[in-house]
Motif scaffolding. Structure first.
Motif, PDB file in Angstrom:
ATOM      1  N   ILE A 159     -37.675  10.785 -31.870  1.00  0.00           N
ATOM      2  CA  ILE A 159     -37.077  11.715 -30.905  1.00  0.00           C
ATOM      3  C   ILE A 159     -37.761  11.565 -29.551  1.00  0.00           C
ATOM      4  O   ILE A 159     -37.101  11.555 -28.507  1.00  0.00           O
ATOM      5  CB  ILE A 159     -37.186  13.169 -31.415  1.00  0.00           C
ATOM      6  N   ASP A 160     -39.084  11.435 -29.576  1.00  0.00           N
ATOM      7  CA  ASP A 160     -39.820  11.246 -28.320  1.00  0.00           C
ATOM      8  C   ASP A 160     -39.421   9.946 -27.632  1.00  0.00           C
ATOM      9  O   ASP A 160     -39.300   9.894 -26.402  1.00  0.00           O
ATOM     10  CB  ASP A 160     -41.327  11.243 -28.587  1.00  0.00           C
ATOM     11  N   VAL A 161     -39.210   8.904 -28.421  1.00  0.00           N
ATOM     12  CA  VAL A 161     -38.777   7.624 -27.849  1.00  0.00           C
ATOM     13  C   VAL A 161     -37.404   7.773 -27.218  1.00  0.00           C
ATOM     14  O   VAL A 161     -37.154   7.293 -26.096  1.00  0.00           O
ATOM     15  CB  VAL A 161     -38.757   6.527 -28.941  1.00  0.00           C
ATOM     16  N   HIS A 162     -36.488   8.440 -27.935  1.00  0.00           N
ATOM     17  CA  HIS A 162     -35.151   8.695 -27.400  1.00  0.00           C
ATOM     18  C   HIS A 162     -35.239   9.432 -26.062  1.00  0.00           C
ATOM     19  O   HIS A 162     -34.624   9.024 -25.066  1.00  0.00           O
ATOM     20  CB  HIS A 162     -34.339   9.564 -28.379  1.00  0.00           C
ATOM     21  N   LEU A 163     -36.001  10.516 -26.055  1.00  0.00           N
ATOM     22  CA  LEU A 163     -36.099  11.346 -24.850  1.00  0.00           C
ATOM     23  C   LEU A 163     -36.697  10.573 -23.681  1.00  0.00           C
ATOM     24  O   LEU A 163     -36.230  10.690 -22.542  1.00  0.00           O
ATOM     25  CB  LEU A 163     -36.948  12.586 -25.146  1.00  0.00           C
ATOM     26  N   THR A 164     -37.708   9.751 -23.954  1.00  0.00           N
ATOM     27  CA  THR A 164     -38.346   8.968 -22.890  1.00  0.00           C
ATOM     28  C   THR A 164     -37.366   7.986 -22.266  1.00  0.00           C
ATOM     29  O   THR A 164     -37.265   7.888 -21.037  1.00  0.00           O
ATOM     30  CB  THR A 164     -39.557   8.208 -23.451  1.00  0.00           C
ATOM     31  N   VAL A 165     -36.632   7.261 -23.117  1.00  0.00           N
ATOM     32  CA  VAL A 165     -35.676   6.279 -22.604  1.00  0.00           C
ATOM     33  C   VAL A 165     -34.533   6.967 -21.868  1.00  0.00           C
ATOM     34  O   VAL A 165     -34.084   6.504 -20.815  1.00  0.00           O
ATOM     35  CB  VAL A 165     -35.136   5.406 -23.754  1.00  0.00           C
ATOM     36  N   ILE A 166     -34.045   8.090 -22.417  1.00  0.00           N
ATOM     37  CA  ILE A 166     -32.939   8.810 -21.770  1.00  0.00           C
ATOM     38  C   ILE A 166     -33.366   9.312 -20.389  1.00  0.00           C
ATOM     39  O   ILE A 166     -32.627   9.178 -19.405  1.00  0.00           O
ATOM     40  CB  ILE A 166     -32.468   9.980 -22.651  1.00  0.00           C
ATOM     41  N   LYS A 167     -34.569   9.898 -20.307  1.00  0.00           N
ATOM     42  CA  LYS A 167     -35.069  10.367 -19.009  1.00  0.00           C
ATOM     43  C   LYS A 167     -35.192   9.209 -18.020  1.00  0.00           C
ATOM     44  O   LYS A 167     -34.878   9.352 -16.833  1.00  0.00           O
ATOM     45  CB  LYS A 167     -36.423  11.048 -19.189  1.00  0.00           C
ATOM     46  N   SER A 168     -35.644   8.067 -18.525  1.00  0.00           N
ATOM     47  CA  SER A 168     -35.793   6.896 -17.665  1.00  0.00           C
ATOM     48  C   SER A 168     -34.440   6.415 -17.147  1.00  0.00           C
ATOM     49  O   SER A 168     -34.295   6.102 -15.957  1.00  0.00           O
ATOM     50  CB  SER A 168     -36.492   5.773 -18.441  1.00  0.00           C
ATOM     51  N   ILE A 169     -33.439   6.379 -18.041  1.00  0.00           N
ATOM     52  CA  ILE A 169     -32.111   5.918 -17.624  1.00  0.00           C
ATOM     53  C   ILE A 169     -31.470   6.898 -16.653  1.00  0.00           C
ATOM     54  O   ILE A 169     -30.888   6.492 -15.629  1.00  0.00           O
ATOM     55  CB  ILE A 169     -31.192   5.717 -18.847  1.00  0.00           C
ATOM     56  N   ILE A 170     -31.581   8.187 -16.943  1.00  0.00           N
ATOM     57  CA  ILE A 170     -30.985   9.194 -16.057  1.00  0.00           C
ATOM     58  C   ILE A 170     -31.631   9.152 -14.683  1.00  0.00           C
ATOM     59  O   ILE A 170     -30.952   9.234 -13.648  1.00  0.00           O
ATOM     60  CB  ILE A 170     -31.108  10.597 -16.688  1.00  0.00           C
ATOM     61  N   SER A 171     -32.967   9.019 -14.647  1.00  0.00           N
ATOM     62  CA  SER A 171     -33.654   8.918 -13.356  1.00  0.00           C
ATOM     63  C   SER A 171     -33.206   7.676 -12.606  1.00  0.00           C
ATOM     64  O   SER A 171     -33.011   7.703 -11.373  1.00  0.00           O
ATOM     65  CB  SER A 171     -35.167   8.902 -13.560  1.00  0.00           C
ATOM     66  N   PHE A 172     -33.031   6.566 -13.341  1.00  0.00           N
ATOM     67  CA  PHE A 172     -32.540   5.330 -12.720  1.00  0.00           C
ATOM     68  C   PHE A 172     -31.146   5.534 -12.126  1.00  0.00           C
ATOM     69  O   PHE A 172     -30.867   5.126 -10.994  1.00  0.00           O
ATOM     70  CB  PHE A 172     -32.516   4.200 -13.740  1.00  0.00           C
ATOM     71  N   LEU A 173     -30.253   6.174 -12.898  1.00  0.00           N
ATOM     72  CA  LEU A 173     -28.881   6.396 -12.421  1.00  0.00           C
ATOM     73  C   LEU A 173     -28.869   7.286 -11.188  1.00  0.00           C
ATOM     74  O   LEU A 173     -28.136   7.017 -10.219  1.00  0.00           O
ATOM     75  CB  LEU A 173     -28.029   7.013 -13.525  1.00  0.00           C
ATOM     76  N   ILE A 174     -29.668   8.347 -11.204  1.00  0.00           N
ATOM     77  CA  ILE A 174     -29.715   9.251 -10.044  1.00  0.00           C
ATOM     78  C   ILE A 174     -30.232   8.510  -8.820  1.00  0.00           C
ATOM     79  O   ILE A 174     -29.669   8.605  -7.724  1.00  0.00           O
ATOM     80  CB  ILE A 174     -30.592  10.475 -10.353  1.00  0.00           C
ATOM     81  N   LEU A 175     -31.328   7.760  -9.009  1.00  0.00           N
ATOM     82  CA  LEU A 175     -31.907   7.026  -7.887  1.00  0.00           C
ATOM     83  C   LEU A 175     -30.949   5.973  -7.358  1.00  0.00           C
ATOM     84  O   LEU A 175     -30.772   5.831  -6.138  1.00  0.00           O
ATOM     85  CB  LEU A 175     -33.216   6.359  -8.322  1.00  0.00           C
ATOM     86  N   TYR A 176     -30.313   5.233  -8.291  1.00  0.00           N
ATOM     87  CA  TYR A 176     -29.448   4.159  -7.819  1.00  0.00           C
ATOM     88  C   TYR A 176     -28.187   4.699  -7.158  1.00  0.00           C
ATOM     89  O   TYR A 176     -27.752   4.184  -6.119  1.00  0.00           O
ATOM     90  CB  TYR A 176     -29.060   3.200  -8.942  1.00  0.00           C
ATOM     91  N   LEU A 177     -27.573   5.734  -7.740  1.00  0.00           N
ATOM     92  CA  LEU A 177     -26.359   6.294  -7.145  1.00  0.00           C
ATOM     93  C   LEU A 177     -26.642   6.877  -5.761  1.00  0.00           C
ATOM     94  O   LEU A 177     -25.818   6.754  -4.845  1.00  0.00           O
ATOM     95  CB  LEU A 177     -25.762   7.357  -8.070  1.00  0.00           C
ATOM     96  N   SER A 178     -27.833   7.496  -5.617  1.00  0.00           N
ATOM     97  CA  SER A 178     -28.224   7.999  -4.293  1.00  0.00           C
ATOM     98  C   SER A 178     -28.392   6.846  -3.311  1.00  0.00           C
ATOM     99  O   SER A 178     -27.928   6.898  -2.167  1.00  0.00           O
ATOM    100  CB  SER A 178     -29.526   8.798  -4.401  1.00  0.00           C
ATOM    101  N   SER A 179     -29.063   5.783  -3.790  1.00  0.00           N
ATOM    102  CA  SER A 179     -29.244   4.597  -2.954  1.00  0.00           C
ATOM    103  C   SER A 179     -27.909   3.930  -2.656  1.00  0.00           C
ATOM    104  O   SER A 179     -27.692   3.417  -1.545  1.00  0.00           O
ATOM    105  CB  SER A 179     -30.177   3.610  -3.655  1.00  0.00           C
ATOM    106  N   PHE A 180     -27.008   3.941  -3.643  1.00  0.00           N
ATOM    107  CA  PHE A 180     -25.673   3.364  -3.492  1.00  0.00           C
ATOM    108  C   PHE A 180     -24.932   4.020  -2.326  1.00  0.00           C
ATOM    109  O   PHE A 180     -24.391   3.340  -1.440  1.00  0.00           O
ATOM    110  CB  PHE A 180     -24.909   3.572  -4.801  1.00  0.00           C
ATOM    111  N   VAL A 181     -24.933   5.351  -2.296  1.00  0.00           N
ATOM    112  CA  VAL A 181     -24.279   6.085  -1.214  1.00  0.00           C
ATOM    113  C   VAL A 181     -24.979   5.811   0.116  1.00  0.00           C
ATOM    114  O   VAL A 181     -24.321   5.593   1.154  1.00  0.00           O
ATOM    115  CB  VAL A 181     -24.271   7.598  -1.517  1.00  0.00           C
ATOM    116  N   ALA A 182     -26.318   5.804   0.101  1.00  0.00           N
ATOM    117  CA  ALA A 182     -27.080   5.567   1.329  1.00  0.00           C
ATOM    118  C   ALA A 182     -26.804   4.183   1.903  1.00  0.00           C
ATOM    119  O   ALA A 182     -26.661   4.021   3.120  1.00  0.00           O
ATOM    120  CB  ALA A 182     -28.575   5.735   1.051  1.00  0.00           C
ATOM    121  N   GLN A 183     -26.711   3.180   1.034  1.00  0.00           N
ATOM    122  CA  GLN A 183     -26.460   1.821   1.508  1.00  0.00           C
ATOM    123  C   GLN A 183     -25.048   1.678   2.068  1.00  0.00           C
ATOM    124  O   GLN A 183     -24.826   0.912   3.003  1.00  0.00           O
ATOM    125  CB  GLN A 183     -26.710   0.830   0.368  1.00  0.00           C
ATOM    126  N   ILE A 184     -24.106   2.407   1.497  1.00  0.00           N
ATOM    127  CA  ILE A 184     -22.752   2.398   2.047  1.00  0.00           C
ATOM    128  C   ILE A 184     -22.757   2.990   3.456  1.00  0.00           C
ATOM    129  O   ILE A 184     -22.135   2.458   4.384  1.00  0.00           O
ATOM    130  CB  ILE A 184     -21.787   3.180   1.141  1.00  0.00           C
TER     131      ILE A 184
END
Length: 311
Positions: free
Chosen positions: A226-251
């Motif tokens: 469960i801890d492994v799941h949560l760690t990876v999920i948090k990492s992916i969600i943080s990546f998506l938030i960061l990239y989508l924010s960067s995506f809009v900024a780069q546009i």
């Protein structure tokens, strides 16, 4: 003279770039040293080397963009503008693909699947990584090289130094060329972003199912999975938030020019775009046990060194 808000944003971006250089350089160094020592490398470490290297180059392009705000005459050369744009788009698309494959690999190792196709992917994903990385470089080239045939829309000089200025052509060219650039950008980002979202959904679904199964055990029992799941999920969600924010900024930066009157928009976009490769490299160090241990050992080494030289 640049507006104060733009100067402040450049100082923030400079700090982000330094953090990114150190973070991505650390990731590359640790994994490369382990590769040399053991003479073998895991699929995840191979992806991390490609990812951190592409992020390093991506941050160089961010610094070059800031440089262009100070020295606009250099980037008025059509050849320089096209080469810079093609390199930026290539490393941006490549780093996104590498991040996606990293989380696809994590997802394949963690979740339990019964479907034949997903099972085959789970069993073969490790051996497929070198081909996936090479394929990502090829696809990123395909989606970025057409930038070289773009007709620059802003007031530019040719490679011979002859300048052209036509206000009527400027307006129409600005619309068509920027639309072409945005289409290239979307083409390179669409599929890896979809894969990242699908990976997140699969992990969250797997975590929910696993949690329900564990409810029959004693409440004090904590399944490490469960801890492994949560760690990876948090990492992916943080990546998506960061990239989508960067995506809009780069546009927004693509739609802007160094002569843009909206200095606040350019300043905020610069900070957000520069944060993605820097902050995510820090997150990768935190969630990766090997990198975290290496970082602690490095900090301990510096601490001991400082204590030894301090009287």
């Amino acid at each position: 003279m640049l507006p104060p808000v733009l100067i402040i944003s450049m100082c923030i971006v400079a700090i982000e770039v330094v953090v990114g250089f150190m973070g991505n350089g650390f990731i590359t160094a640790v994994n490369s040293i382990n590769w040399i020592k053991s003479k073998k490398i895991s699929a995840a470490d191979m992806i991390l080397i490609f990812l951190s290297t592409s992020r390093f180059i991506l941050q160089v392009t961010v610094m070059m963009y800031i440089h262009s705000l100070y020295f606009t005459d250099v980037f008025k050369l059509a050849s320089v503008y096209k080469a810079f744009g093609a390199v930026w788009m290539f490393v941006n698309h490549a780093s996104l693909w590498f991040s996606t494959w990293l989380y696809v690999l994590y997802c394949a190792k963690i979740i339990n699947v019964t479907q034949w196709l997903l099972l085959q992917i789970k069993l073969r994903i490790t051996g497929m990584v070198p081909r996936l990385l090479l394929g990502s470089l090829v696809v990123s080239s395909v989606t970025s090289l057409p930038f070289l045939w773009t007709t620059p829309s802003t007031y530019l000089c040719s490679s011979t130094g002859n300048c052209r200025e036509n206000s009527t052509v400027h307006i129409s060219d600005w619309d068509s060329s920027h639309l072409y650039i945005l289409l290239l950008y979307f083409a390179g980002c669409f599929f890896p972003l979809v894969l990242s979202v699908v990976t997140s959904a699969l992990l969250i679904t797997s975590l929910c199912k696993h949690t329900k199964k564990m409810q029959c055990y004693v409440d004090s029992f904590r399944d490490p999975l469960i801890d492994v799941h949560l760690t990876v999920i948090k990492s992916i969600i943080s990546f998506l938030i960061l990239y989508l924010s960067s995506f809009v900024a780069q546009i927004l930066l693509t739609l802007s020019t160094s002569q843009s009157q909206d200095a606040v928009k350019v300043a905020v976009s610069l900070v957000v775009a520069g944060a993605y490769p820097s902050i995510h490299s820090v997150i990768l160090i935190i969630v990766n046990s090997k990198l975290k241990l290496a970082f602690r050992m490095l900090c301990q080494h510096f601490k001991c060194h400082l204590e030894s030289v301090t009287p």
